[in-house]
Design an enzyme around this catalytic site. Structure first.
Site, PDB file in Angstrom:
ATOM      1  N   LEU A 172       0.824  -1.209   0.000  1.00 42.85           N
ATOM      2  CA  LEU A 172       0.000   0.000   0.000  1.00 42.85           C
ATOM      3  C   LEU A 172       0.861   1.263   0.000  1.00 42.85           C
ATOM      4  O   LEU A 172       0.563   2.234  -0.700  1.00 42.85           O
ATOM      5  CB  LEU A 172      -0.928  -0.010   1.211  1.00 42.85           C
ATOM      6  CG  LEU A 172      -1.854  -1.228   1.353  1.00 42.85           C
ATOM      7  CD1 LEU A 172      -2.710  -1.099   2.606  1.00 42.85           C
ATOM      8  CD2 LEU A 172      -2.714  -1.407   0.111  1.00 42.85           C
ATOM      9  N   ASP A 216      11.166   3.364   5.722  1.00 43.01           N
ATOM     10  CA  ASP A 216      10.972   1.924   5.811  1.00 43.01           C
ATOM     11  C   ASP A 216      12.258   1.293   6.326  1.00 43.01           C
ATOM     12  O   ASP A 216      13.297   1.938   6.391  1.00 43.01           O
ATOM     13  CB  ASP A 216      10.623   1.371   4.413  1.00 43.01           C
ATOM     14  CG  ASP A 216       9.748   0.131   4.449  1.00 43.01           C
ATOM     15  OD1 ASP A 216      10.088  -0.801   5.215  1.00 43.01           O
ATOM     16  OD2 ASP A 216       8.742   0.094   3.727  1.00 43.01           O
ATOM     17  N   SER A 243      -7.624  -1.068   9.727  1.00 40.31           N
ATOM     18  CA  SER A 243      -8.065  -2.284   9.031  1.00 40.31           C
ATOM     19  C   SER A 243      -9.500  -2.538   9.440  1.00 40.31           C
ATOM     20  O   SER A 243      -9.913  -2.166  10.546  1.00 40.31           O
ATOM     21  CB  SER A 243      -7.199  -3.483   9.420  1.00 40.31           C
ATOM     22  OG  SER A 243      -7.806  -4.706   9.009  1.00 40.31           O
ATOM     23  N   TYR A 291      -3.865  -8.037  16.553  1.00 40.31           N
ATOM     24  CA  TYR A 291      -3.981  -7.159  15.381  1.00 40.31           C
ATOM     25  C   TYR A 291      -5.265  -6.340  15.443  1.00 40.31           C
ATOM     26  O   TYR A 291      -5.264  -5.134  15.166  1.00 40.31           O
ATOM     27  CB  TYR A 291      -3.947  -8.010  14.117  1.00 40.31           C
ATOM     28  CG  TYR A 291      -3.941  -7.227  12.827  1.00 40.31           C
ATOM     29  CD1 TYR A 291      -2.797  -6.556  12.395  1.00 40.31           C
ATOM     30  CD2 TYR A 291      -5.084  -7.185  12.017  1.00 40.31           C
ATOM     31  CE1 TYR A 291      -2.793  -5.847  11.206  1.00 40.31           C
ATOM     32  CE2 TYR A 291      -5.075  -6.477  10.823  1.00 40.31           C
ATOM     33  CZ  TYR A 291      -3.939  -5.814  10.422  1.00 40.31           C
ATOM     34  OH  TYR A 291      -3.936  -5.118   9.244  1.00 40.31           O
ATOM     35  N   THR A 321      -1.991  -6.948  -2.080  1.00 44.47           N
ATOM     36  CA  THR A 321      -0.605  -6.530  -1.880  1.00 44.47           C
ATOM     37  C   THR A 321       0.336  -7.659  -2.293  1.00 44.47           C
ATOM     38  O   THR A 321      -0.095  -8.796  -2.491  1.00 44.47           O
ATOM     39  CB  THR A 321      -0.378  -6.186  -0.407  1.00 44.47           C
ATOM     40  OG1 THR A 321      -0.624  -7.363   0.378  1.00 44.47           O
ATOM     41  CG2 THR A 321      -1.311  -5.062   0.050  1.00 44.47           C
TER      42      THR A 321
END
Length: 256
Positions: free
Chosen positions: A17, A36, A149, A162, A197
């Site tokens: 993403l 990153d 999410s 999560y 992804t």
């Protein structure tokens, strides 16, 4: 916000993403910092896009690391946009396993550290920098987009860590937007469903087809470009603030 005159940071910008957002921001004329820890992928992306894209090794959970990335961004111009889209960790555990053992506390805390604490760390430091800038004609100094999410609404079996982390990002959104209103920084969140992804691609077409069958319409996985479309809308629409947008084709996760 005029993206073409701005500097943007994208955490998790080396793939999935985040990469789609980096490409879209670059195409719109922004200077982009790919924040990153996937060094090889990030360098490859920066070399491919060339001018106006730089890489910064960034641990979103570390204050000094994020501060160094912001300093790099400041050297390119005015930091007015950020998209928080990092990932890379997940643990699947029931609260109590079949053998009667409890889930690991370390798995839970590590997941929250990355997805919730990491998001907050980036938000607070980026917003503090934006607050030092002169406002535009509308009073805006910057905009930040986070990633939650739909698991934050409908966590599945084994997803407690999560789901809790992403629910935290959802809950953070309106409170942080209200906090940041005094400094002219907007904050919104995207809650994706099942997206196509590179990680998802690795499961194979048969598994992807099964995932897609659970999406009402369109009956497919979401595309990273569609995530980037949403991120760009939230960055550029000056009246979008404190909002969580589900991007899921009307999907609602079942228990499994």
């Amino acid at each position: 916000m005029n993206i073409s005159e701005s500097v943007a940071i994208v955490t998790g910008g080396a793939g999935g993403l985040g990469e789609a957002v980096v490409r879209r921001l670059h195409a719109a004329g922004a200077h982009v910092v790919v924040a990153d820890l996937a060094e090889e992928k990030a360098h490859s992306l920066a070399e491919e896009l060339g001018e106006r894209v730089v890489y910064s090794a960034t641990d979103v959970t570390d204050e000094d690391s994020v501060a160094a990335t912001i300093a790099l961004a400041n050297g390119l111009g005015h930091l007015r946009a950020a998209v928080i889209a990092h990932g890379g960790w997940g643990v699947v555990e029931k609260v109590v396993g079949r053998d009667g053992s409890p889930a690991s506390l370390s798995g839970f805390t590590k997941t929250l550290d990355l997805y919730l604490t990491g998001t907050y760390n980036v938000l607070r430091l980026v917003a503090a920098q934006m607050a030092t800038l002169d406002p535009d004609g509308t009073g805006e100094r910057g905009a930040v987009v986070a990633t939650a999410s739909i698991a934050g609404y409908e966590g599945q079996i084994g997803q407690t860590a999560y789901a809790a982390a992403k629910a935290g990002v959802i809950g953070l959104t309106i409170a942080a937007a209200r906090d940041l209103s005094s400094v002219g920084v907007r904050f919104n969140t995207i809650a994706p469903g099942t997206m196509r992804t590179p990680t998802m691609e690795s499961v194979g077409e048969e598994a992807i087809a099964k995932f897609a069958a659970n999406v009402p319409f369109p009956k497919r996985l979401g595309e990273p470009d569609e995530f980037a479309d949403t991120a760009m809308f939230l960055l550029q629409n000056g009246y979008a603030n404190g909002e969580v947008i589900r991007l899921d084709g009307a999907q609602r996760f079942g228990p499994r």
